[in-house]
Design a protein around this motif. Structure first.
Motif, mmCIF file in Angstrom:
data_model
loop_
_atom_site.group_PDB
_atom_site.id
_atom_site.type_symbol
_atom_site.label_atom_id
_atom_site.label_comp_id
_atom_site.label_asym_id
_atom_site.label_seq_id
_atom_site.Cartn_x
_atom_site.Cartn_y
_atom_site.Cartn_z
ATOM 1 N N LEU A 29 -2.546 -14.808 -6.725
ATOM 2 C CA LEU A 29 -2.350 -14.916 -5.284
ATOM 3 C C LEU A 29 -2.657 -13.585 -4.604
ATOM 4 O O LEU A 29 -3.279 -13.550 -3.528
ATOM 5 C CB LEU A 29 -0.908 -15.342 -4.996
ATOM 6 N N VAL A 30 -2.252 -12.489 -5.239
ATOM 7 C CA VAL A 30 -2.523 -11.161 -4.684
ATOM 8 C C VAL A 30 -4.027 -10.920 -4.584
ATOM 9 O O VAL A 30 -4.544 -10.465 -3.557
ATOM 10 C CB VAL A 30 -1.853 -10.065 -5.544
ATOM 11 N N ARG A 31 -4.758 -11.267 -5.640
ATOM 12 C CA ARG A 31 -6.203 -11.024 -5.645
ATOM 13 C C ARG A 31 -6.923 -11.944 -4.668
ATOM 14 O O ARG A 31 -7.831 -11.527 -3.960
ATOM 15 C CB ARG A 31 -6.769 -11.213 -7.049
ATOM 16 N N ALA A 32 -6.520 -13.212 -4.637
ATOM 17 C CA ALA A 32 -7.204 -14.176 -3.774
ATOM 18 C C ALA A 32 -7.001 -13.861 -2.298
ATOM 19 O O ALA A 32 -7.896 -14.104 -1.475
ATOM 20 C CB ALA A 32 -6.722 -15.591 -4.072
ATOM 21 N N THR A 33 -5.838 -13.313 -1.947
ATOM 22 C CA THR A 33 -5.555 -12.991 -0.545
ATOM 23 C C THR A 33 -5.924 -11.561 -0.187
ATOM 24 O O THR A 33 -5.772 -11.158 0.971
ATOM 25 C CB THR A 33 -4.058 -13.207 -0.234
ATOM 26 N N GLY A 34 -6.406 -10.800 -1.169
ATOM 27 C CA GLY A 34 -6.757 -9.412 -0.900
ATOM 28 C C GLY A 34 -5.551 -8.561 -0.564
ATOM 29 O O GLY A 34 -5.633 -7.631 0.249
ATOM 30 N N SER A 35 -4.415 -8.861 -1.220
ATOM 31 C CA SER A 35 -3.172 -8.160 -0.905
ATOM 32 C C SER A 35 -2.861 -7.033 -1.872
ATOM 33 O O SER A 35 -1.748 -6.482 -1.842
ATOM 34 C CB SER A 35 -2.000 -9.159 -0.902
ATOM 35 N N GLY A 36 -3.810 -6.681 -2.727
ATOM 36 C CA GLY A 36 -3.552 -5.651 -3.731
ATOM 37 C C GLY A 36 -3.142 -4.321 -3.138
ATOM 38 O O GLY A 36 -2.387 -3.559 -3.750
ATOM 39 N N MET A 37 -3.641 -4.020 -1.935
ATOM 40 C CA MET A 37 -3.259 -2.783 -1.261
ATOM 41 C C MET A 37 -2.330 -3.065 -0.087
ATOM 42 O O MET A 37 -2.246 -2.290 0.867
ATOM 43 C CB MET A 37 -4.509 -2.040 -0.787
ATOM 44 N N GLY A 38 -1.622 -4.211 -0.152
ATOM 45 C CA GLY A 38 -0.669 -4.540 0.904
ATOM 46 C C GLY A 38 0.422 -3.503 1.025
ATOM 47 O O GLY A 38 0.977 -3.282 2.104
ATOM 48 N N CYS A 39 0.748 -2.874 -0.103
ATOM 49 C CA CYS A 39 1.663 -1.726 -0.122
ATOM 50 C C CYS A 39 0.859 -0.538 -0.636
ATOM 51 O O CYS A 39 0.463 -0.534 -1.810
ATOM 52 C CB CYS A 39 2.857 -1.982 -1.029
ATOM 53 N N PRO A 40 0.592 0.467 0.186
ATOM 54 C CA PRO A 40 -0.291 1.558 -0.221
ATOM 55 C C PRO A 40 0.357 2.587 -1.137
ATOM 56 O O PRO A 40 -0.304 3.528 -1.572
ATOM 57 C CB PRO A 40 -0.681 2.197 1.122
ATOM 58 N N ASP A 41 1.639 2.430 -1.424
ATOM 59 C CA ASP A 41 2.338 3.343 -2.320
ATOM 60 C C ASP A 41 3.055 2.527 -3.388
ATOM 61 O O ASP A 41 3.133 1.300 -3.306
ATOM 62 C CB ASP A 41 3.322 4.225 -1.542
ATOM 63 N N TRP A 42 3.555 3.220 -4.395
ATOM 64 C CA TRP A 42 4.235 2.561 -5.516
ATOM 65 C C TRP A 42 5.276 3.519 -6.068
ATOM 66 O O TRP A 42 5.013 4.704 -6.191
ATOM 67 C CB TRP A 42 3.220 2.206 -6.605
ATOM 68 N N PRO A 43 6.486 3.086 -6.400
ATOM 69 C CA PRO A 43 6.980 1.703 -6.439
ATOM 70 C C PRO A 43 7.487 1.186 -5.092
ATOM 71 O O PRO A 43 7.775 0.001 -4.960
ATOM 72 C CB PRO A 43 8.120 1.788 -7.445
ATOM 73 N N LYS A 44 7.643 2.069 -4.094
ATOM 74 C CA LYS A 44 8.095 1.612 -2.779
ATOM 75 C C LYS A 44 6.938 0.965 -2.028
ATOM 76 O O LYS A 44 5.804 0.952 -2.505
ATOM 77 C CB LYS A 44 8.676 2.779 -1.987
ATOM 78 N N CYS A 45 7.239 0.448 -0.840
ATOM 79 C CA CYS A 45 6.213 -0.167 -0.003
ATOM 80 C C CYS A 45 6.292 0.479 1.377
ATOM 81 O O CYS A 45 7.277 0.287 2.092
ATOM 82 C CB CYS A 45 6.435 -1.680 0.088
ATOM 83 N N PHE A 46 5.269 1.267 1.698
ATOM 84 C CA PHE A 46 5.273 2.060 2.925
ATOM 85 C C PHE A 46 6.502 2.963 2.981
ATOM 86 O O PHE A 46 7.108 3.163 4.030
ATOM 87 C CB PHE A 46 5.212 1.158 4.162
ATOM 88 N N GLY A 47 6.868 3.480 1.805
ATOM 89 C CA GLY A 47 7.986 4.404 1.717
ATOM 90 C C GLY A 47 9.350 3.766 1.823
ATOM 91 O O GLY A 47 10.371 4.475 1.856
ATOM 92 N N PHE A 66 0.169 8.114 3.985
ATOM 93 C CA PHE A 66 0.099 7.421 2.702
ATOM 94 C C PHE A 66 -1.239 7.644 2.008
ATOM 95 O O PHE A 66 -1.319 7.599 0.774
ATOM 96 C CB PHE A 66 0.384 5.933 2.891
ATOM 97 N N LEU A 67 -2.291 7.896 2.770
ATOM 98 C CA LEU A 67 -3.575 8.227 2.158
ATOM 99 C C LEU A 67 -3.489 9.558 1.430
ATOM 100 O O LEU A 67 -3.991 9.697 0.311
ATOM 101 C CB LEU A 67 -4.669 8.275 3.224
ATOM 102 N N GLU A 68 -2.842 10.538 2.037
ATOM 103 C CA GLU A 68 -2.699 11.847 1.393
ATOM 104 C C GLU A 68 -1.881 11.743 0.115
ATOM 105 O O GLU A 68 -2.204 12.367 -0.900
ATOM 106 C CB GLU A 68 -2.042 12.831 2.367
ATOM 107 N N LYS A 69 -0.829 10.934 0.140
ATOM 108 C CA LYS A 69 -0.020 10.736 -1.075
ATOM 109 C C LYS A 69 -0.853 10.074 -2.172
ATOM 110 O O LYS A 69 -0.764 10.449 -3.350
ATOM 111 C CB LYS A 69 1.201 9.872 -0.760
ATOM 112 N N ARG A 70 -1.644 9.095 -1.772
ATOM 113 C CA ARG A 70 -2.467 8.385 -2.757
ATOM 114 C C ARG A 70 -3.523 9.306 -3.353
ATOM 115 O O ARG A 70 -3.789 9.258 -4.560
ATOM 116 C CB ARG A 70 -3.109 7.164 -2.098
ATOM 117 N N LEU A 71 -4.134 10.157 -2.529
ATOM 118 C CA LEU A 71 -5.180 11.062 -3.012
ATOM 119 C C LEU A 71 -4.617 12.083 -4.000
ATOM 120 O O LEU A 71 -5.303 12.485 -4.947
ATOM 121 C CB LEU A 71 -5.851 11.767 -1.841
ATOM 122 N N LYS A 72 -3.372 12.503 -3.800
ATOM 123 C CA LYS A 72 -2.743 13.418 -4.754
ATOM 124 C C LYS A 72 -2.585 12.743 -6.115
ATOM 125 O O LYS A 72 -2.812 13.361 -7.164
ATOM 126 C CB LYS A 72 -1.380 13.872 -4.224
#
Length: 359
Positions: A29-47, A66-72
């Motif tokens: 369901l995540v892949r079919a709906t393109g929701s894989g990046m629905g939460c741009p951080d992990w394990p939290k969601c948008f902090g 969140f982009l800066e956190k992901r790039l780190k």
């Protein structure tokens, strides 16, 4: 009525196996709906511990934050790849422009991904309870290897899940995340099967050990080919994403899926299930000649799943990947290879029992 230790082992094992398989449905369901990046951080969601319902609950510059956190995290992973000698992969990761694309908040996609993660945590808790049980009870010592294997791959897949988010669904890591989920599930099913006295065996009447061995061998070969089909399907799924980005997903000639752009691997993935279907049909026909067809036999169940997969595959091509068919295709494909594995280990157990009874 109180449970004995073996029954408790099986109960927890069944919950662990079931929860991991459920992740295939949610992952589809995540892949079919393109929701894989629905939460741009992990394990939290948008902090947050739970995703917000409105971007008004997020800071104005949340995309940059969140982009800066992901790039780190990407930099740390690229450094790790360089340290183990994978400099080219590290360079490709750094140079991938999709890594630097910020994610816009979408409440539906955020909650789909979040629910997927919740069930991932649930499977982790069941796996943890299972491994603790086999190590505190000496009578369950014989199950420790396979339970440990399942738990290790569960943890490894959780780590890969964080990398999937960090690398913005980069091709390769997504497929590895999916395929290692099977290794985790297979290990857990094997652990569960060791304590179960019930085997899902073929309906064919076997007269001697040579036939029993042949039945086991064909089940193993069938499962290996099924695993190959799923692996090729995972690659094909990534190929559709590349075509979508390039704007060439749909054929300009007939408004169907661009089969030419999919390449030869997709052709193999597309036609092997037809061969497996014919093989299964022959086996079911043999059952009918020997008596009656058992509708719960592995041959018949796999025949039904193979037929549904072929129909769904055709829908995928003609209507260019409708969301519902993508989810069903992933779930039934996962079921197909999982049932094939269950059949193979069941035949292995049957052969072992047959040898013991004739020793």
């Amino acid at each position: 009525m109180s449970l004995n230790i073996e029954q408790l082992y099986r109960r927890i094992g069944l919950l662990a196996c079931s929860s991991v398989f459920l992740l295939f449905l949610l992952g589809g369901l995540v892949r079919a709906t393109g929701s894989g990046m629905g939460c741009p951080d992990w394990p939290k969601c948008f902090g947050l511990l739970a995703p917000p319902t409105c971007d008004c609950d997020l800071p104005p510059n949340y995309q940059t934050v969140f982009l800066e956190k992901r790039l780190k995290k990407v930099d740390r992973f690229a450094s790790f790849l360089s340290q183990i000698g994978m400099e080219e992969s590290a360079k490709r990761l750094h140079n991938d422009p999709s890594i630097r694309v910020p994610e816009e908040f979408n409440p539906v996609k955020a909650w789909i991904e979040y629910i997927n993660r919740l069930f991932g945590v649930l499977s982790g808790l069941f796996g943890l309870a299972w491994i603790v049980l086999v190590f505190i009870k000496r009578s369950l010592k014989k199950y420790r290897f396979w339970v440990s294997m399942g738990f290790v791959f569960l943890l490894l897949n959780a780590w890969l899940g964080s990398l999937v988010v960090a690398t913005n669904l980069i091709p390769g890591i997504v497929s590895l995340h999916y395929l290692l989920s099977f290794v985790c599930l297979f290990s857990m099913i094997r652990a569960y099967s060791l304590s179960s006295s019930r085997n899902w065996i073929s309906n064919l009447k076997l007269e001697n050990s040579f036939n029993v061995g042949n039945n086991r061998n064909r089940a193993v070969i069938f499962w290996i080919i099924s695993w190959l089909v799923v692996t090729l399907g995972t690659w094909s799924r990534e190929q559709t994403e590349l075509l979508r980005v390039a704007g060439s997903l749909i054929s300009e000639y007939d408004s169907m899926l661009n089969l030419h752009g999919m390449g030869w691997i997709f052709i193999v993935h597309r036609y092997i299930p037809g061969v497996l279907f014919l093989v299964l049909l022959r086996w079911v026909y043999k059952q009918k000649k020997l008596g009656s067809v058992d509708l719960t036999s592995p041959e018949f169940v796999l025949l039904l799943v193979a037929f549904l997969q072929i129909v769904l595959g055709a829908i995928q091509v003609v209507y260019v990947l409708p969301m519902w068919s993508q989810v069903m295709h992933i779930v039934l494909g996962s079921a197909f290879v999982t049932l094939g594995f269950m059949w193979a280990i069941s035949e292995h157990n049957q052969l072992k029992d047959y040898g013991s009874s004739n020793a």
